[in-house]
Every structure is written in C-alpha cells, then in structure tokens.
Design a protein around this motif. Sequence first.
Motif, short mmCIF file in Angstrom:
data_model
loop_
_atom_site.label_atom_id
_atom_site.label_comp_id
_atom_site.label_asym_id
_atom_site.label_seq_id
_atom_site.Cartn_x
_atom_site.Cartn_y
_atom_site.Cartn_z
N GLY A 82 -3.15 14.82 -19.19
CA GLY A 82 -2.15 15.46 -20.03
C GLY A 82 -0.88 15.88 -19.32
N GLU A 83 -0.75 15.54 -18.05
CA GLU A 83 0.46 15.88 -17.29
C GLU A 83 1.11 14.63 -16.72
OE1 GLU A 83 0.10 18.97 -14.35
OE2 GLU A 83 -1.64 19.82 -15.36
N ASN A 84 2.42 14.70 -16.56
CA ASN A 84 3.14 13.62 -15.91
C ASN A 84 3.09 13.82 -14.40
OD1 ASN A 84 3.90 12.25 -18.26
ND2 ASN A 84 5.68 13.56 -18.53
N ILE A 85 2.58 12.82 -13.70
CA ILE A 85 2.40 12.89 -12.25
C ILE A 85 3.23 11.79 -11.58
CG2 ILE A 85 0.70 12.76 -10.38
CD1 ILE A 85 0.10 15.04 -12.31
N GLU A 86 4.08 12.18 -10.64
CA GLU A 86 4.82 11.19 -9.84
C GLU A 86 3.87 10.59 -8.82
OE1 GLU A 86 8.34 12.64 -7.94
OE2 GLU A 86 9.26 13.21 -9.84
N MET A 87 3.84 9.29 -8.77
CA MET A 87 2.98 8.59 -7.82
C MET A 87 3.85 7.77 -6.88
SD MET A 87 -0.33 7.53 -10.04
CE MET A 87 -1.15 8.73 -11.09
#
Length: 128
Positions: A82-87
Amino acid sequence: DRLVVLDNALKSADDSDEFRERKQAFQLLWRLSTDYWMALAEGKGDFEARKIFGKNEYASNEGEIAGGNKRAKSARTFEYKGENIEMMKHLKYGVKDSASETIRIHFEWDAEDKKIVIGYCGPHLPHK
C-alpha cells in the motif's frame, strides 16, 4: 519464501522475452535470493551484502542523473504493501539500450518481513 515479485516485475519481464543472456540473469537472481538475502537476514548491511556481486553487476543507486529526475524516479517507484517505494538498488547485465542484451532488476529489502521485493525486471529504465 525469500522473494516478493510484484506484478509490475512480471509484466516488465515480458518486455525482456528476447533477452539472450538468461543464464546470467538467473545467476544474478540466485545470488540475490541466497547469499545476498542471507547477509541481510543476518543483520549485515547492504555495503557488506552486495560484495557477493561483481563491480558491474550491482548498483545501490541510480546516480545523479536518474536519482534527481522526477520521471526517472517515478519509473523506479513501485507499490508495495500500500505504499510507494523507490527501488534504486538494481542488478544489471549489459549496458546497451537493447532488450536482447541488457536487463535491470530493481529491488528493495523489506527488513520487517525479511524479504527481497522485486519491482522491475526488464530493459533499462529511462534516465531522463
């Protein structure tokens, strides 16, 4: 049980169906899910864990060009829990702008669940 492969990674892998060096890609993923995972699960940091990869196989970030560019950051951001994660961390093989010769595998470590989350597995993402 050590990896979470997001739908976006599966979709992007389809874009690399012509990638010719599948054995090398498999070897990168194998080391990611074994030695690298084990080092992180034992509490070692990324600096220590990434030593299992060769100098040209792993990058912990995208450098100044992609890292400071909104479009490039957006292309490397994936929804997880449910979260936007920078990869920005990624494995790499090849340098050409060619889906048959180059692949990038973007991922992040979920320390809480002790899982490696793969958000992208495909051709080189845009830098600009």
